[in-house]
Structure formats: C-alpha cells, structure tokens
Design a protein around this motif. Structure first.
Motif, PDB file in Angstrom:
ATOM      1  N   PHE A 212     -15.112-110.349  18.961  1.00  0.00           N
ATOM      2  CA  PHE A 212     -16.207-109.554  18.371  1.00  0.00           C
ATOM      3  C   PHE A 212     -16.338-108.323  19.183  1.00  0.00           C
ATOM      4  N   GLN A 214     -18.504-104.386  18.905  1.00  0.00           N
ATOM      5  CA  GLN A 214     -19.200-103.433  18.028  1.00  0.00           C
ATOM      6  C   GLN A 214     -18.074-102.123  17.687  1.00  0.00           C
ATOM      7  N   TYR A 224     -27.168-100.450  23.050  1.00  0.00           N
ATOM      8  CA  TYR A 224     -27.274-101.181  24.483  1.00  0.00           C
ATOM      9  C   TYR A 224     -28.514-100.649  25.379  1.00  0.00           C
ATOM     10  N   TYR A 243     -26.439-115.418  21.580  1.00  0.00           N
ATOM     11  CA  TYR A 243     -25.489-114.687  20.830  1.00  0.00           C
ATOM     12  C   TYR A 243     -24.753-113.746  21.557  1.00  0.00           C
ATOM     13  N   CYS A 244     -24.117-114.026  22.620  1.00  0.00           N
ATOM     14  CA  CYS A 244     -23.791-112.732  23.641  1.00  0.00           C
ATOM     15  C   CYS A 244     -22.412-112.478  23.178  1.00  0.00           C
ATOM     16  N   ILE A 249     -23.689-107.196  26.742  1.00  0.00           N
ATOM     17  CA  ILE A 249     -25.205-106.827  27.075  1.00  0.00           C
ATOM     18  C   ILE A 249     -25.620-107.513  28.318  1.00  0.00           C
ATOM     19  N   GLY A 290     -21.584-122.747  22.913  1.00  0.00           N
ATOM     20  CA  GLY A 290     -22.539-123.671  22.355  1.00  0.00           C
ATOM     21  C   GLY A 290     -23.345-122.942  21.272  1.00  0.00           C
ATOM     22  N   ASP A 291     -24.235-123.716  20.704  1.00  0.00           N
ATOM     23  CA  ASP A 291     -24.952-123.254  19.637  1.00  0.00           C
ATOM     24  C   ASP A 291     -26.275-122.724  20.672  1.00  0.00           C
ATOM     25  N   PRO A 313     -28.534-112.143  17.151  1.00  0.00           N
ATOM     26  CA  PRO A 313     -28.031-112.985  15.939  1.00  0.00           C
ATOM     27  C   PRO A 313     -26.989-112.412  15.168  1.00  0.00           C
ATOM     28  N   PRO A 314     -26.091-113.034  14.447  1.00  0.00           N
ATOM     29  CA  PRO A 314     -25.494-112.461  13.048  1.00  0.00           C
ATOM     30  C   PRO A 314     -26.651-112.375  11.983  1.00  0.00           C
TER      31      PRO A 314
HETATM   32  N1  SAH Z   1     -24.324-109.406  21.720  1.00  0.00           N
HETATM   33  C1  SAH Z   1     -22.923-109.269  21.141  1.00  0.00           C
HETATM   34  C2  SAH Z   1     -22.557-110.138  20.061  1.00  0.00           C
HETATM   35  C3  SAH Z   1     -23.329-109.988  18.722  1.00  0.00           C
HETATM   36  S1  SAH Z   1     -22.731-110.507  17.159  1.00  0.00           S
HETATM   37  C4  SAH Z   1     -22.385-107.948  21.169  1.00  0.00           C
HETATM   38  O1  SAH Z   1     -23.256-106.934  21.006  1.00  0.00           O
HETATM   39  O2  SAH Z   1     -21.036-107.582  20.945  1.00  0.00           O
HETATM   40  C5  SAH Z   1     -23.547-112.230  17.203  1.00  0.00           C
HETATM   41  C6  SAH Z   1     -22.706-113.247  17.986  1.00  0.00           C
HETATM   42  O3  SAH Z   1     -23.484-114.475  17.598  1.00  0.00           O
HETATM   43  C7  SAH Z   1     -21.145-113.523  17.446  1.00  0.00           C
HETATM   44  O4  SAH Z   1     -20.385-113.553  18.497  1.00  0.00           O
HETATM   45  C8  SAH Z   1     -21.092-115.039  16.928  1.00  0.00           C
HETATM   46  O5  SAH Z   1     -20.016-115.759  17.391  1.00  0.00           O
HETATM   47  C9  SAH Z   1     -22.336-115.625  17.692  1.00  0.00           C
HETATM   48  N2  SAH Z   1     -23.111-116.683  17.221  1.00  0.00           N
HETATM   49  C10 SAH Z   1     -23.392-116.872  15.760  1.00  0.00           C
HETATM   50  N3  SAH Z   1     -23.939-118.231  15.557  1.00  0.00           N
HETATM   51  C11 SAH Z   1     -24.385-118.475  16.871  1.00  0.00           C
HETATM   52  C12 SAH Z   1     -25.133-119.666  17.350  1.00  0.00           C
HETATM   53  N4  SAH Z   1     -25.820-120.440  16.320  1.00  0.00           N
HETATM   54  N5  SAH Z   1     -25.245-119.932  18.527  1.00  0.00           N
HETATM   55  C13 SAH Z   1     -24.518-119.105  19.451  1.00  0.00           C
HETATM   56  N6  SAH Z   1     -23.942-117.833  19.089  1.00  0.00           N
HETATM   57  C14 SAH Z   1     -23.875-117.662  17.802  1.00  0.00           C
END
Ligand code: SAH
Length: 384
Positions: A212, A214, A224, A243-244, A249, A290-291, A313-314
C-alpha cells in the motif's frame, strides 16, 4: 483553472463528481465533512489541489478481448459489473502510465498474446499495473497473467523497454484465482530491481507490486505534514503508529520522537516498513505484524503507555477494541487520519465520550473528482 471533462464519465463511474467544477467539488466535500464532524470541533477549510488532474501515480487496467474487432482491449471495469470500459487516457491518471498500458495492449496484439477470459477460464493477460515514483521518476510495470508461462517473454520485455526506456523495473505476477483482486501472490522480476523508490517529506520509500502506498503524492505530503504537525512532537515522545502500512508516517515522525512503534496487519507491508526504516537510517523505530486492536489491548493490559497515538485505519474505521485500549493507554494526543468521514464520526463519538477532545479537524482532498475525502483530526486527552 480550466475544468476538464471526461468523455467516459457515465460509463466508468470512477469519478462521481467530475460533472462539477472543481471549486464546487471542494465546497461539496467541505459541507459533507462539516455536517458529519462539526459537532466534535471546528472544521478547517479543505485543502484542495492547484492542479487536480493526472494525480494518480498508481494505474491499473483490466484486459479483455473485443470479439468483433478481434483485438485486445484494456480499461476499467464498469462499476458493479464485469464489463470492461476501454480507456486510453484518463484525466486523473498519470499520463506516462496510461501510455505504457496502451503500448502493452498493442504489443499483446502483435505478440498474439491472448487476454484472459474469466468465463471461459482461457487466455493469459489479466491486468497491467503501473506505479511511478513522483520525485524519483522510477517506473514499475507489473504484467499480471492467469497462467505462469509467459510466451516470448524476453522479446516482449525488450519491445516494451524500447518504446519506454524510462521503465526501471518489470515484474510478472501470476494470478490464477477466480477473484476480484488484481494481483496474485507470485512475483517474478523480469527486469530491474522488482520495486521502485519514491521520496516523501524528506524520506525515501520502497514501493513493491502489492504494498500500500498513497496514490496522490502531492496531497500525501500535505496530509502527512498535517498529521505530524498535529502530533506536536518535541523529541521526547513515545509514538505509536497504528495501521502503519509500509511505515511512512512513523518513519517521518521518528526524527522528532524518542521511539516509534508501528503495527500493521499485512506481512508484506511490514517487510517493506522494516526495509524503509533501514533505507533511511532510522534506528528508533520497531514494527510488529498483527491486529492493531489486539496489540494495543496487550499494551494497555501491561500498563504501558504511549505519549502519542497515530491511527490511519482503512475505510471501515477503527474497532471498538482498539478505541477502548487507546483510552486505557491514555496518550496525551491521538491523531486520527481517516479516509472515511462516516466511520471517523462514529469513532470520534466514542473518543470524545471517553476523555478526548477534538482540537483540530483538517479535510484534505486526496482524490479530486471522486466522492472521497480524507481528514486529519487532533485529539487531546482532557485529563492528562
Ligand atoms: N498509514 C499508512 C497506511 C494506511 S492504509 C500510509 O499512510 O501509507 C491502512 C492500513 O491498515 C493498511 O496497510 C492495512 O493493511 C492496515 N490494516 C487494516 N486492518 C488492520 C488491523 N486490524 N490492524 C492493523 N493494520 C490493519
């Protein structure tokens, strides 16, 4: 600024707001965010683009067969269907990427390479994906096929490079599955390094076929920079980047923080994040696969703390488990980056009921001409 019009607008469905002048689109998005979020705090004026065209640096096209003309076609799936709308150039996509896709299509015909037919489960070529580094100008082309044997592979690669010598890497991805996903799991590098690099906010990042990243580089810097400004780092903070993704970031923030920890579900993204940290010589950052909710709950149960929690997050937003744990960890500040104001409003409802106040809300137009709008929110802990 002149407003351009798309001839495929109705057929494609990708740009829901293209019929509006850009200024009106911004007003529409502002109103939408105001109506959902102003009860939590003052909403700043949306940051739009000076030139809102050809911003997408990741472009993909589906391939199919035109039975009448006996030729390959390439383009996008009509929304909610599996019919391909032929596209040669698109007002929001990178121009060079579109040119490359047209070349691949012409080469496919001259190499007698058959596109994949989903119903009959025959043919080879499914998709082409092009990613371009905005600052570095590196270009990756990913040829996605249904079957693993690439006919006339070397000549095909040579011919493509001859037409577009700017391409820095070519990858063959095999996707034999009956799926809506563009990419399969198997990648083979046919030319170059198998990935490209790009620069954002003074750091260098690796972009691989599936990770992923942007898609609007100009606005990503705006987003950012806002997120990092809202984190108000002084050099002494522990910073949690949840959700990095590929660590973008957190890596940018690491220069201004004591320690950074990134958590991400996707294993490939974590691998890229670790490589990215190394590439930038950042030593005070760690990543965990992980989650994010599970991880933060474990942190909270152990009584550990973070000074600042960044969350991105997504579209579905965060989970209640995550938010509950965030409150228990009690960071001074939470910075919430959201691509969906509806789920953001829901999550802000929770956080503001549990000891946080939304200090600043900044909408950013990351996806001109589409209905999507991104927001950054700074939340302050009222009891710390
Ligand atoms: N901050 C990053 C990615 C944002 S997109 C950037 O700006 O590029 C959201 C990210 O959350 C995706 O990479 C996805 O794989 C991740 N993601 C989705 N569900 C998640 C969860 N439950 N725990 C951790 N990461 C998760």
């Amino acid at each position: 600024m002149e407003n351009l019009h798309c001839k495929l607008d109705k057929k494609c469905g990708g740009c829901q707001l293209m019929y509006m002048p850009y200024e009106d689109q911004l007003r529409y998005k502002q109103k939408l965010v105001d109506s959902l979020l102003s009860k939590y705090g003052k909403v700043n004026r949306i940051i739009g683009m000076k030139n809102p065209y050809h911003y997408r640096n990741k472009v993909q096209a589906a391939f199919g067969w035109d039975y009448k003309r006996k030729k390959c076609i390439s383009g996008v799936y009509q929304s909610n269907s599996h019919r391909i709308v032929p596209v040669d150039d698109c007002l929001i996509e990178d121009r060079k990427a579109d040119e490359i896709i047209v070349t691949v299509r012409n080469l496919a015909d001259s190499f007698k390479m058959k596109p994949y037919d989903e119903d009959a489960n025959t043919g080879f070529l499914r998709h082409v994906l092009v990613k371009r580094g905005f600052t570095t100008n590196e270009i990756m082309v990913v040829i996605v096929s249904a079957t693993p044997v690439f006919p006339s592979r070397n000549n095909f690669v040579k011919a493509l490079l001859k037409e577009h010598p700017g391409i820095t890497t070519i990858v063959h991805n095999v996707n034999p599955y009956h799926t809506n996903l563009v990419l399969g799991t198997q990648n083979k590098t046919l030319y170059g390094r198998g990935y490209i690099e790009d620069e954002l906010c003074g750091c260098t990042f690796r972009i691989s076929p599936s990770s992923f990243y942007q898609i609007n580089p100009v606005q990503t810097e705006v987003l950012y920079n806002t997120a990092i400004e809202y984190a108000q780092l002084t050099g002494s903070e522990t910073f949690f980047d949840s959700y990095c993704g590929t660590g973008t970031i957190g890596i940018i923030a690491a220069k201004k923080a004591k320690q950074v920890l990134g958590v991400e579900l996707n294993r490939d993204a974590v691998r890229d994040a670790i490589a990215n940290a190394k590439r930038n010589g950042i030593k005070n950052i760690y990543f965990q696969c992980g989650d994010a909710g599970d991880f933060l709950t474990a942190v909270a149960d152990e009584g550990e703390r973070f000074d600042v929690v960044m969350m991105d997050p997504p579209r579905a937003g965060s989970s209640e488990e995550f938010l509950k744990a965030a409150i228990k960890v009690k960071p001074k500040r939470i910075v919430y980056v959201s691509c969906n104001p509806t789920t953001l409003a829901r999550d802000l409802g929770y956080l503001t009921k549990h000891g946080y106040k939304a200090e600043r809300i900044q909408p950013v137009d990351m996806f001109p001409h589409t209905k999507h709008v991104e927001c950054v929110v700074q939340l302050r802990c009222t009891s710390r």
